[in-house]
Write a protein that holds these residues in place. Sequence first.
Motif, PDB file in Angstrom:
ATOM      1  N   VAL A  21       4.492  59.316  -8.644  1.00  0.00           N
ATOM      2  CA  VAL A  21       5.537  59.513  -7.323  1.00  0.00           C
ATOM      3  C   VAL A  21       6.637  58.919  -7.805  1.00  0.00           C
ATOM      4  N   PHE A  22       6.929  58.086  -8.722  1.00  0.00           N
ATOM      5  CA  PHE A  22       8.133  57.617  -9.079  1.00  0.00           C
ATOM      6  C   PHE A  22       8.974  58.713  -9.772  1.00  0.00           C
ATOM      7  N   ALA A  23       8.258  59.339 -10.675  1.00  0.00           N
ATOM      8  CA  ALA A  23       8.704  60.572 -11.455  1.00  0.00           C
ATOM      9  C   ALA A  23       8.979  61.887 -10.801  1.00  0.00           C
ATOM     10  N   LEU A  24       8.645  62.052  -9.378  1.00  0.00           N
ATOM     11  CA  LEU A  24       8.780  63.214  -8.777  1.00  0.00           C
ATOM     12  C   LEU A  24      10.149  63.600  -8.662  1.00  0.00           C
ATOM     13  N   PRO A  25      10.646  64.792  -8.832  1.00  0.00           N
ATOM     14  CA  PRO A  25      12.055  65.126  -8.794  1.00  0.00           C
ATOM     15  C   PRO A  25      12.498  65.225  -7.223  1.00  0.00           C
ATOM     16  N   ALA A  26      13.894  65.184  -7.151  1.00  0.00           N
ATOM     17  CA  ALA A  26      14.408  65.110  -5.707  1.00  0.00           C
ATOM     18  C   ALA A  26      13.948  66.096  -4.858  1.00  0.00           C
ATOM     19  N   GLY A  27      13.538  67.372  -5.365  1.00  0.00           N
ATOM     20  CA  GLY A  27      13.298  68.252  -4.505  1.00  0.00           C
ATOM     21  C   GLY A  27      11.816  68.135  -3.818  1.00  0.00           C
ATOM     22  N   LEU A  28      11.127  67.473  -4.558  1.00  0.00           N
ATOM     23  CA  LEU A  28       9.564  67.228  -4.410  1.00  0.00           C
ATOM     24  C   LEU A  28       9.379  65.676  -3.567  1.00  0.00           C
ATOM     25  N   ALA A  29      10.398  65.077  -3.527  1.00  0.00           N
ATOM     26  CA  ALA A  29      10.507  63.492  -2.743  1.00  0.00           C
ATOM     27  C   ALA A  29       9.449  63.619  -1.613  1.00  0.00           C
ATOM     28  N   ASP A  30       9.450  64.705  -0.715  1.00  0.00           N
ATOM     29  CA  ASP A  30       8.938  64.697   0.493  1.00  0.00           C
ATOM     30  C   ASP A  30       7.259  64.847   0.303  1.00  0.00           C
ATOM     31  N   ARG A  31       6.882  64.915  -1.060  1.00  0.00           N
ATOM     32  CA  ARG A  31       5.788  65.184  -1.311  1.00  0.00           C
ATOM     33  C   ARG A  31       5.029  63.654  -1.720  1.00  0.00           C
ATOM     34  N   ALA A  32       5.722  62.599  -2.019  1.00  0.00           N
ATOM     35  CA  ALA A  32       5.430  61.584  -2.449  1.00  0.00           C
ATOM     36  C   ALA A  32       4.030  60.772  -1.558  1.00  0.00           C
ATOM     37  N   VAL A 108       9.741  55.658   6.636  1.00  0.00           N
ATOM     38  CA  VAL A 108      10.905  55.861   5.948  1.00  0.00           C
ATOM     39  C   VAL A 108      11.515  57.102   6.269  1.00  0.00           C
ATOM     40  N   PRO A 109      12.089  57.304   7.266  1.00  0.00           N
ATOM     41  CA  PRO A 109      12.419  58.691   8.046  1.00  0.00           C
ATOM     42  C   PRO A 109      13.593  59.412   7.093  1.00  0.00           C
ATOM     43  N   GLU A 110      14.403  58.374   6.558  1.00  0.00           N
ATOM     44  CA  GLU A 110      15.483  59.102   5.778  1.00  0.00           C
ATOM     45  C   GLU A 110      14.829  59.789   4.535  1.00  0.00           C
ATOM     46  N   GLY A 111      13.686  59.545   3.782  1.00  0.00           N
ATOM     47  CA  GLY A 111      13.140  60.336   2.989  1.00  0.00           C
ATOM     48  C   GLY A 111      13.644  60.109   1.505  1.00  0.00           C
ATOM     49  N   GLY A 112      13.675  61.207   0.385  1.00  0.00           N
ATOM     50  CA  GLY A 112      14.401  60.844  -0.553  1.00  0.00           C
ATOM     51  C   GLY A 112      13.907  59.726  -1.387  1.00  0.00           C
ATOM     52  N   LYS A 113      14.709  59.231  -2.221  1.00  0.00           N
ATOM     53  CA  LYS A 113      14.432  58.195  -3.281  1.00  0.00           C
ATOM     54  C   LYS A 113      13.537  57.038  -2.625  1.00  0.00           C
TER      55      LYS A 113
END
Length: 509
Positions: A21-32, A108-113
């Motif tokens: 999960v930490f290593a997910l690229p920014a484009g896949l952050a919503d999959r965390a 965390v509605p803002e998503g991302g990192k």
Amino acid sequence: MTNFPWLTTIALLPLVGAAIVFALPAGLADRAKHIALGVSGLTLVLTIAAALQFDSGSKAQFQLVEQHEWIPQFGVSYAMGVDGLALVMIIMAAILAPICILAAWDDVPEGGKREKNYFALMLVLETFMIGVFAATDVFLFYVFFEAMLIPVYFLIGSYGGARRQYAAVKFLLYSLAGGLVMLVGVIALYQYGPGGADGFLVTKLTGLDIPVVAERLMFVAFFFAFAVKAPMWPVHTWLPDAATEARPATAVLLVGVLDKVGTFGMIRFCLQLFPEASKWATPVVIVLAVISVLYGALLAIGQTDVMRLIAYTSVSHFGFIVLGIFAMTTVGGAGSTLYMLNHGFGTAALFLVAAMLVARRGSKRIPDFGGWQRVTPGLAGAFLIAGLAGLALPGLSSFVSEFLVLLGTFQRYKAAAVIATAGIILAALYILLMYKRMMTGPKPELVEPVRDWNVREKLVIAPLIAALLVLGFYPKPALDLLNPAVSKTLSYVGVSDPAPTTAADGSAK
């Protein structure tokens, strides 16, 4: 598959998931959150598989044992194993972890990192929770005991409410103080141990011939750390702040699982390693436990913040748990260990349903509600069941454990049991008054329509309500696992149940 490293696999899986999960690229952050839920679900499946390997009839203290040299110069081993109590605690943690991740879906509605880090920290915390219950090396236990502070500190301090920094620092300072005192005891214990490459093993440190003063000082060091973690009066004040400011899912893991490390440690280390000191300290601990029962309940009655009220109920409930532990009877011990399990599910239900109501009302203040059973009848029903479990209504899980604690305590400390029974009356007051103020009355006038619970929220609450009902009507499977561990611990302490008193005609009284 008895040689399969079940405990290491179960503990490492969430950590591997956190790294992914930490290593997910920014484009896949919503999959965390999806990955975190999947990993925690797989961890639960493996935990159940491991539990099926456990033989409740075995005479060995620990099963699923793993042991490897770690720091042989200091006698530290990587040693894992479970008895019935540790296994039940791990199962509880494995069940609550995916429930909490699902409950935290929109935290965390803002998503991302930030969202990635949030769910990764929850998985890291799951690893440490499993590790601390499975460790059979005292030093390894201490490492997990302290490591748990890191993810909890960031979960509160970075994602909590308006006073999150204050609450996180207070939690950290209290916990570090307890941990540092315990570290002194750990070092001293090794000095009296057998030494060698595995000199920190619990089995090697049991039954040592320790001078009376040294044993009592080490007991105090360990007990202080566990009393802070539990939490007991008067070292409890960090809990209401932490539980109120943390996100609800974090509060559930904190109060439902992490705090059990305190009472678990009292059984595993205080009673087993320091039996004479435990008996010496029992009168004082019994008094502190009774004060915790009454103090937590009285403060809960006066709260206007619903989350803070629930936090204070836990101070009272932990008083019952400690009371059962130090009653040193098989009935009291069975009740306290079962209470640890029941409290985890009951508190989770209360916190999470309350959080769903707070999210709809936009306020934690009890006076801001009123008539909400007409607005959200489904959530109101779930809230009532969770509340009734908190006041130990017959048919719900807490009744069995609370009854056993009081019965076991009465066998040896009648006055303490009678006084602690007042906690049941106070529990009825704080639960029923809270429900009355929040749920009954005329339907409130709302600016916008409010919907009742959705599918995700039903999936969060349903297993918790089911656990409260099943353990209320049929606690036997849990007690079958817990009772051998309780009996073995009491044998280490060298106590047996008081003989029943008899009347003049020879009949039992």
